[in-house]
Enzyme design. Structure first.
Site, PDB file in Angstrom:
ATOM      1  N   GLN A 199       1.337   4.140  -2.923  1.00  0.00           N
ATOM      2  CA  GLN A 199       0.379   3.056  -2.888  1.00  0.00           C
ATOM      3  C   GLN A 199       0.210   2.519  -4.299  1.00  0.00           C
ATOM      4  O   GLN A 199       0.598   3.180  -5.262  1.00  0.00           O
ATOM      5  CB  GLN A 199      -0.942   3.538  -2.339  1.00  0.00           C
ATOM      6  CG  GLN A 199      -0.858   4.040  -0.898  1.00  0.00           C
ATOM      7  CD  GLN A 199      -2.233   4.221  -0.251  1.00  0.00           C
ATOM      8  OE1 GLN A 199      -3.266   3.905  -0.824  1.00  0.00           O
ATOM      9  NE2 GLN A 199      -2.234   4.761   0.960  1.00  0.00           N
ATOM     10  N   GLU A 204      -5.122   1.380  -0.196  1.00  0.00           N
ATOM     11  CA  GLU A 204      -5.984   1.931   0.856  1.00  0.00           C
ATOM     12  C   GLU A 204      -7.268   2.470   0.229  1.00  0.00           C
ATOM     13  O   GLU A 204      -7.299   2.807  -0.957  1.00  0.00           O
ATOM     14  CB  GLU A 204      -5.227   3.066   1.574  1.00  0.00           C
ATOM     15  CG  GLU A 204      -6.013   3.708   2.698  1.00  0.00           C
ATOM     16  CD  GLU A 204      -5.157   4.594   3.622  1.00  0.00           C
ATOM     17  OE1 GLU A 204      -3.992   4.869   3.272  1.00  0.00           O
ATOM     18  OE2 GLU A 204      -5.679   5.000   4.681  1.00  0.00           O
ATOM     19  N   ASN A 233      -2.658   0.667  12.788  1.00  0.00           N
ATOM     20  CA  ASN A 233      -1.782   1.404  11.874  1.00  0.00           C
ATOM     21  C   ASN A 233      -1.493   2.776  12.465  1.00  0.00           C
ATOM     22  O   ASN A 233      -2.411   3.459  12.940  1.00  0.00           O
ATOM     23  CB  ASN A 233      -2.481   1.590  10.521  1.00  0.00           C
ATOM     24  CG  ASN A 233      -1.755   2.602   9.642  1.00  0.00           C
ATOM     25  OD1 ASN A 233      -0.693   2.316   9.103  1.00  0.00           O
ATOM     26  ND2 ASN A 233      -2.303   3.813   9.523  1.00  0.00           N
ATOM     27  N   GLU A 234      -0.261   3.181  12.440  1.00  0.00           N
ATOM     28  CA  GLU A 234       0.137   4.510  12.921  1.00  0.00           C
ATOM     29  C   GLU A 234      -0.624   4.880  14.193  1.00  0.00           C
ATOM     30  O   GLU A 234      -1.261   5.932  14.283  1.00  0.00           O
ATOM     31  CB  GLU A 234      -0.054   5.569  11.821  1.00  0.00           C
ATOM     32  CG  GLU A 234       0.846   5.302  10.635  1.00  0.00           C
ATOM     33  CD  GLU A 234       1.063   6.478   9.682  1.00  0.00           C
ATOM     34  OE1 GLU A 234       0.367   7.502   9.799  1.00  0.00           O
ATOM     35  OE2 GLU A 234       1.954   6.360   8.816  1.00  0.00           O
ATOM     36  N   TYR A 244       8.483   8.208   4.652  1.00  0.00           N
ATOM     37  CA  TYR A 244       8.217   8.712   3.309  1.00  0.00           C
ATOM     38  C   TYR A 244       9.324   9.671   2.866  1.00  0.00           C
ATOM     39  O   TYR A 244       9.920  10.382   3.690  1.00  0.00           O
ATOM     40  CB  TYR A 244       6.882   9.466   3.277  1.00  0.00           C
ATOM     41  CG  TYR A 244       5.669   8.549   3.256  1.00  0.00           C
ATOM     42  CD1 TYR A 244       5.237   7.991   2.064  1.00  0.00           C
ATOM     43  CD2 TYR A 244       4.968   8.257   4.419  1.00  0.00           C
ATOM     44  CE1 TYR A 244       4.125   7.148   2.025  1.00  0.00           C
ATOM     45  CE2 TYR A 244       3.853   7.419   4.392  1.00  0.00           C
ATOM     46  CZ  TYR A 244       3.434   6.868   3.188  1.00  0.00           C
ATOM     47  OH  TYR A 244       2.343   6.045   3.145  1.00  0.00           O
ATOM     48  N   GLU A 294       5.023   1.249   4.689  1.00  0.00           N
ATOM     49  CA  GLU A 294       4.705   2.481   3.955  1.00  0.00           C
ATOM     50  C   GLU A 294       6.016   3.186   3.635  1.00  0.00           C
ATOM     51  O   GLU A 294       6.760   3.568   4.539  1.00  0.00           O
ATOM     52  CB  GLU A 294       3.770   3.388   4.751  1.00  0.00           C
ATOM     53  CG  GLU A 294       2.362   2.812   4.837  1.00  0.00           C
ATOM     54  CD  GLU A 294       1.322   3.752   5.416  1.00  0.00           C
ATOM     55  OE1 GLU A 294       1.439   4.980   5.238  1.00  0.00           O
ATOM     56  OE2 GLU A 294       0.391   3.244   6.068  1.00  0.00           O
TER      57      GLU A 294
HETATM   58  O1  AHR Z   1      -0.314   6.383   2.600  1.00  0.00           O
HETATM   59  C1  AHR Z   1      -1.040   7.478   3.029  1.00  0.00           C
HETATM   60  C2  AHR Z   1      -1.128   7.585   4.544  1.00  0.00           C
HETATM   61  O2  AHR Z   1       0.136   7.810   5.066  1.00  0.00           O
HETATM   62  C3  AHR Z   1      -1.593   6.343   5.267  1.00  0.00           C
HETATM   63  O3  AHR Z   1      -2.967   6.261   5.331  1.00  0.00           O
HETATM   64  C4  AHR Z   1      -1.034   6.557   6.638  1.00  0.00           C
HETATM   65  O4  AHR Z   1      -0.781   5.332   7.305  1.00  0.00           O
HETATM   66  C5  AHR Z   1       0.204   7.385   6.408  1.00  0.00           C
HETATM   67  O5  AHR Z   1       0.245   8.475   7.242  1.00  0.00           O
END
Ligand code: AHR
Length: 492
Positions: A345, A25, A172-173, A239, A296
């Site tokens: 990432q 990103e 995205n999101e 995450y 992600e």
């Molecule tokens: O990976 C960091 C961020 O986490 C990304 O930009 C977003 O899609 C997520 O909230």
């Protein structure tokens, strides 16, 4: 002694190589500095891409790269990133650190990076602040071969041939940074936007709808119900944030055993999460046509002290190697539904495989897991199981062993196992049904749970040869060190 059972004759699903995909990103020092330094940099580069990093990524066999975000994707206007670099629009990256984005890395540079790495392309479009026309024209710009306004513009900018866009994300999101939409609203928007993501006769673009935030099963249900027929894949983000989003998330280094097991507890929830989402998807799509794109995932700790909080730079320890290995084993087990996954990432951001500082570069423990697991790419998952024991601290308990086994085209087996115990070795007796083999080759990643590589000490956590195994009458017996990832390559 834990019993493990492997039946190479029960072939379950293909482990798409894209399950080992990555994400880059416009965030912190991922793109700028980490991957791209510009043609005039003193850091050795080819067309602006760091030679050392590209070399390392090729060696790791990076299969697919997602770009330009993340949250940045829904603020990105692709036309700002084409044409002469001097004239490209400069903007503030409001989402990530408030730094200047000079748009010197745009579509042409991304495609060049993927060409150098030799990987597939996953481009994420802008729904949150972009228009249908903008998205449609981007696809035309990248993929149309004949004469058209956007193809002509691409040619005028120096690229005659269309590129191959393998995967395209429609937002995205969008439940959060991508527009704070409701699932019903986004489902309609998805249907509208994706209509204009055209296939211009080249290879078919795999269209990905924005999926849920973690355990939001209602989002998955609504999207599958209202838009399932219009998508090839649906994304999923989860995450490993040890202490959750409010306040301190937990430190990347210098943690104790309780924190270690907490992290693993949060990470292993991935399996339950997938089972629950897959159950929802199965209601609408029992044939499993729509793939999960887990684009992600990974650990998210407090940033390295002294660094820009918006840059999400964190160290990476043996704990991260265990997280990566276990997660990839879980993904392999769900490979009948998972089409792709992208750890967050690639460089210098969150659970990276590479860290850089000026001209210096270091491969993280997570890097070595991906390198070790590359043999699973495009192989066939076969039936396997292992006896598990509950371990951990009073507050944080996990199961100790996570495995997966695949069969390659040459009939060889790749067995990968993670031993989550921070302190105890594990003896495993693997029974392999109806499989005559001659040769076993072992490799291991192991270290203290908190060990990590630095620019000066690059080899604290690396892949080493593993020899603590022996052939038995019906398989292999082996002993895994505490806190380790072992791969056994078994050949006929
Ligand atoms: O990976 C960091 C961020 O986490 C990304 O930009 C977003 O899609 C997520 O909230």
């Amino acid at each position: 002694m834990a019993k493990m059972y492997i039946n190479p004759n029960v072939e379950l699903s293909k482990i798409n190589r894209e399950i080992q995909g990555h994400f880059s990103e416009h965030l912190g020092r991922c793109i700028y500095e980490g991957l791209y330094v510009g043609e005039n940099s003193e850091i050795p580069n080819v067309n602006g891409m760091r030679k050392d990093v590209v070399e390392a990524l090729k060696e790791m066999k990076l299969p697919v790269l997602r770009w330009p975000g993340g949250c940045f994707a829904d603020e990105y206007h692709w036309k700002d990133g084409i044409g002469s670099k001097e004239k490209r629009k400069k903007m503030i990256n409001t989402h990530w650190g408030g730094v200047l984005e000079d748009n010197s890395f745009g579509t042409h540079e991304f495609m060049e990076l993927c060409r150098q790495i030799g990987c597939e392309t996953y481009v994420n479009g802008n729904v949150g602040s972009g228009t249908v026309q903008e998205m449609s024209e981007w696809v035309e710009y990248m993929t149309f071969e004949g004469v058209s306004p956007m193809a002509d513009l691409r040619k005028a900018n120096g690229h005659d041939e269309p590129w191959k866009v393998d995967f395209f994300g429609v937002g995205n999101e969008n439940w959060g940074c991508g527009g704070n939409m409701t699932p019903e609203y986004y489902a309609n928007e998805y249907r509208r936007y994706q209509t204009y993501v055209r296939n211009y006769g080249g290879p078919r673009i795999y269209k990905i709808a924005c999926g849920p935030n973690g355990a939001d099963y209602n989002w998955m249900d609504t999207l599958m119900k209202l838009a399932g027929n219009y998508m090839d894949g649906i994304s999923l983000h989860y995450y490993t944030v040890p202490h959750g989003w409010a306040g301190s998330k937990g430190a990347a280094t210098g943690f104790d055993e309780n924190e270690y097991y907490l992290t693993l507890k949060v990470m292993t929830f991935t399996d339950e999460l997938l089972k629950n989402h897959i159950a929802v998807m199965d209601k609408y799509d029992p044939a499993k046509r729509v793939g999960i794109v887990f684009d992600e995932w990974g650990t998210w700790y407090d940033v390295e002290p002294g660094t820009n909080p918006g840059f999400l730079y964190q160290q990476n320890t043996m704990r991260d190697a265990i997280v990566a290995a276990t997660t990839l084993n879980i993904f392999n087990k769900h490979s009948d539904r998972i089409r792709m996954a992208n750890i967050a990432q690639l460089v210098n951001v969150l659970q990276s495989v590479i860290l850089t500082e000026g001209a210096k570069m270091v491969k993280t423990p997570t890097y070595y897991v991906f390198k070790m697991y590359a043999d699973h790419q495009d192989a066939t998952l076969v039936q396997s199981s292992v006896e598990k024991t509950t371990i951990g601290t009073e507050e944080n308990k996990v199961e100790d062993l996570y495995e997966s086994v695949s069969k390659g085209e040459d009939g060889s087996l790749t067995i990968t196992v993670a031993n989550l115990s921070a302190t105890e070795e594990r003896k495993i007796d693997a029974v392999i049904t109806d499989y005559d083999f001659k040769d076993i080759e072992g490799s291991v990643i192991t270290a203290d749970m908190g060990a990590y590589n630095t620019f000066d000490k690059q080899n604290e956590v690396v892949i080493k040869e593993f020899a603590d195994f022996k052939k038995t009458n019906d398989g292999i017996a082996f002993t895994m060190p505490a806190c380790s990832v072992v791969k056994l390559k078994v050949r006929k």
